[in-house]
Design a protein around this motif. Structure first.
Motif, short mmCIF file in Angstrom:
data_model
loop_
_atom_site.label_atom_id
_atom_site.label_comp_id
_atom_site.label_asym_id
_atom_site.label_seq_id
_atom_site.Cartn_x
_atom_site.Cartn_y
_atom_site.Cartn_z
N GLN A 168 0.83 -1.21 0.00
CA GLN A 168 0.00 0.00 0.00
C GLN A 168 0.86 1.25 0.00
OE1 GLN A 168 -2.31 0.72 3.53
NE2 GLN A 168 -3.88 1.83 2.42
N VAL A 169 1.88 1.26 0.84
CA VAL A 169 2.70 2.46 1.00
C VAL A 169 3.59 2.71 -0.21
CG1 VAL A 169 4.57 3.49 2.35
CG2 VAL A 169 2.69 2.34 3.52
N LEU A 170 4.23 1.64 -0.72
CA LEU A 170 5.23 1.81 -1.77
C LEU A 170 4.65 1.81 -3.18
CD1 LEU A 170 8.04 -0.49 -0.31
CD2 LEU A 170 7.84 1.99 -0.13
N LEU A 171 3.96 0.71 -3.55
CA LEU A 171 3.51 0.58 -4.93
C LEU A 171 2.44 1.60 -5.30
CD1 LEU A 171 3.41 -3.23 -5.75
CD2 LEU A 171 5.04 -1.51 -6.49
N GLN A 172 1.50 1.83 -4.40
CA GLN A 172 0.40 2.74 -4.74
C GLN A 172 0.89 4.18 -4.88
OE1 GLN A 172 -2.91 2.23 -2.14
NE2 GLN A 172 -3.22 0.11 -2.75
N LYS A 173 1.92 4.54 -4.12
CA LYS A 173 2.47 5.89 -4.26
C LYS A 173 3.14 6.07 -5.62
CE LYS A 173 3.14 7.25 0.56
NZ LYS A 173 4.13 7.66 1.59
N LYS A 174 3.62 4.96 -6.17
CA LYS A 174 4.24 5.01 -7.49
C LYS A 174 3.20 4.91 -8.60
CE LYS A 174 8.42 4.90 -5.70
NZ LYS A 174 9.37 6.01 -5.78
N GLY A 175 1.95 4.63 -8.23
CA GLY A 175 0.91 4.48 -9.23
C GLY A 175 1.06 3.23 -10.07
N LEU A 176 1.70 2.21 -9.50
CA LEU A 176 1.96 0.98 -10.24
C LEU A 176 0.85 -0.03 -10.00
CD1 LEU A 176 4.17 -0.32 -12.03
CD2 LEU A 176 5.11 -1.34 -9.95
N THR A 177 0.26 -0.53 -11.06
CA THR A 177 -0.80 -1.53 -10.98
C THR A 177 -0.34 -2.81 -11.65
OG1 THR A 177 -2.50 0.18 -11.03
CG2 THR A 177 -3.19 -2.06 -11.56
N LEU A 178 -0.36 -3.90 -10.91
CA LEU A 178 0.07 -5.19 -11.44
C LEU A 178 -1.07 -6.20 -11.33
CD1 LEU A 178 3.61 -5.49 -9.80
CD2 LEU A 178 3.07 -4.59 -12.05
N ASN A 179 -1.29 -6.96 -12.39
CA ASN A 179 -2.23 -8.07 -12.29
C ASN A 179 -1.47 -9.31 -11.83
OD1 ASN A 179 -1.06 -9.46 -14.57
ND2 ASN A 179 -2.16 -8.03 -15.90
N PRO A 180 -2.14 -10.42 -11.56
CA PRO A 180 -1.44 -11.60 -11.05
C PRO A 180 -0.29 -12.09 -11.93
CG PRO A 180 -3.78 -11.86 -10.72
CD PRO A 180 -3.60 -10.61 -11.52
N ILE A 181 -0.42 -11.95 -13.25
CA ILE A 181 0.64 -12.44 -14.14
C ILE A 181 1.87 -11.54 -14.05
CG2 ILE A 181 1.27 -12.90 -16.54
CD1 ILE A 181 -1.65 -13.58 -17.09
N THR A 182 1.67 -10.23 -14.15
CA THR A 182 2.82 -9.33 -14.08
C THR A 182 3.43 -9.29 -12.68
OG1 THR A 182 1.27 -7.48 -13.77
CG2 THR A 182 2.13 -7.86 -15.99
N SER A 183 2.60 -9.47 -11.64
CA SER A 183 3.16 -9.51 -10.29
C SER A 183 4.06 -10.72 -10.12
CB SER A 183 2.04 -9.50 -9.24
OG SER A 183 1.30 -10.71 -9.28
N LEU A 184 3.64 -11.87 -10.66
CA LEU A 184 4.50 -13.05 -10.63
C LEU A 184 5.76 -12.84 -11.46
CD1 LEU A 184 1.99 -16.04 -10.93
CD2 LEU A 184 3.42 -15.49 -8.97
N TYR A 212 7.46 -10.15 -12.00
CA TYR A 212 8.46 -9.31 -11.35
C TYR A 212 8.88 -9.83 -9.97
CZ TYR A 212 7.60 -5.85 -14.98
OH TYR A 212 7.48 -5.21 -16.19
N ILE A 213 7.93 -10.38 -9.22
CA ILE A 213 8.21 -10.67 -7.81
C ILE A 213 8.64 -12.11 -7.56
CG2 ILE A 213 7.13 -10.77 -5.53
CD1 ILE A 213 5.69 -8.23 -6.16
N ALA A 214 8.11 -13.08 -8.33
CA ALA A 214 8.48 -14.48 -8.11
C ALA A 214 9.98 -14.73 -8.24
CB ALA A 214 7.68 -15.39 -9.04
#
Length: 373
Positions: free
Chosen positions: A180-196, A198-200
């Motif tokens: 909430q604090v980091l990603l939303q301030k950057k205005g970054l929206t990730l769906n489950p595929i893109t979140s995997l 980058y983050i997996a």
């Protein structure tokens, strides 16, 4: 009769059924794989790395090869300041959560997960995204008392397993708040595929450190059985759960999702006692969990009411209630997820790192937590 049952409504309940089935199945499958009494693969970090590696590979193929979704504009600054810390806590929550399966029962783990709103509220207050409130605090006390009673009634209580599970819950809570604090301030929206995507891989790298220190030597000296189809199907179920979450996000309202989460908890507790006979539940377990659940439901009600009140300041209470019901009824035909930064009812054990923040888009950005089923 056929006119009364619309196709979107049937699809909604079908997706909910699939979610409950996969969510319960993944947890029970993980327990079966890790337990020394069954498949006997007592290496939770290795299992989690298999899931992260498989999910990252599938996400890479979908993004870069088949181009199902487009990658977001990810700068080095965003990756270093947002993705890396979120991945670290996501990896930690999975590591500690899966390790708990070695020491305590699935039923007791589900009861301990009622602490999720307590952990999320504490982390939100510490990070400045929420303020201390008497009504919320009283619910947190009720949840905590219920979990203590449930723990006292646990026949096979294990301190190590309980510490692992509670630590995993707090790691997940901090991850949610950081999202909430980091990603939303950057205005970054990730769906489950893109979140995997980058983050997996980043989580995989973080998990490799404790793996080298704790499990690599065990794999070399012990006769650990490795069945490709077991681990492939296990990772595939975890991935399927992530996509079922994505479908559930867009086809249900917040209230429906919460009810489904509670229903899934009770089903999972009952199933675990059947599949794993050693995981017995007592009357105190049930009483304590029921008390904790009351606190969770009251907490959710307060948060939903606060957000809806902030969204509809000019409407009267009867008008709000009427509109809420209409929105909930129509939500099965609407798909408009966004990154709300909210916690969820969905298990942290195998969920994508950002679908929890996406899932309660119907509730809004001011909610911080729920009960992490």
């Amino acid at each position: 009769m056929s006119k009364m049952i619309s196709k979107p409504l049937v699809l909604t309940y079908f997706y909910l059924f699939i979610y409950i089935l996969l969510s319960s199945g993944v947890i029970l499958y993980n327990k079966w794989v890790l337990s020394p009494k069954y498949f006997n693969f007592p290496l939770p970090i290795t299992l989690t790395m298999i899931h992260m590696g498989f999910s990252g590979l599938v996400a890479f193929l979908l993004v870069r090869v088949f181009k199902v979704v487009a990658p977001v504009k990810m700068t080095f600054e965003i990756y270093a300041t947002c993705v890396i810390p979120i991945s670290a806590f996501f990896a930690s929550s999975l590591w500690f959560g899966n390790t708990a399966y070695l020491h305590i029962s699935v039923a007791f783990i589900q009861m301990l997960k009622a602490l999720m709103p307590v952990a999320t509220f504490i982390m939100a207050v510490l990070c400045g995204t929420d303020k201390p409130r008497c009504d919320v605090f009283s619910n947190m006390v009720l949840v905590s008392v219920g979990v203590v009673i449930s723990s006292y009634g646990e026949i096979h209580f294990n301190v190590v397993g309980t510490v692992y599970q509670v630590t995993g819950i707090f790691a997940e809570a901090l991850r949610l708040v950081l999202t909430q604090v980091l990603l939303q301030k950057k205005g970054l929206t990730l769906n489950p595929i893109t979140s995997l995507y980058y983050i997996a891989p980043c989580s995989f790298v973080f998990l490799s450190v404790p793996w080298l220190l704790l499990e690599k030597s065990s794999m070399e000296v012990s006769q650990i059985q490795f069945n490709f189809w077991i681990f492939f199907s296990n990772a595939l179920c975890a991935l399927a759960l992530n996509f079922s979450i994505f479908l559930v996000i867009g086809r249900t309202g917040a209230v429906t999702i919460r009810v489904a989460g509670v229903l899934k908890d009770w089903i999972l507790i009952a199933l675990s006692t059947v599949i794993f006979p050693e995981s017995m539940i007592t009357r105190l377990n049930i009483i304590g969990y029921a008390i904790a659940l009351c606190g969770v439901v009251m907490y959710n009600y307060i948060k939903v009411k606060d957000v809806r009140a902030s969204q509809l300041p000019s409407e009267s209470i009867p008008e709000r209630i009427s509109k809420d019901w209409k929105l909930e009824k129509k939500s099965s035909d609407i798909f408009a997820p966004n990154n709300s930064g909210s916690a969820s009812d969905i298990d942290v054990d195998e969920e994508t790192p950002l679908t929890q923040s996406t899932r309660l888009s119907h509730i809004g950005r001011s909610q911080v937590g729920n009960h992490g089923a």
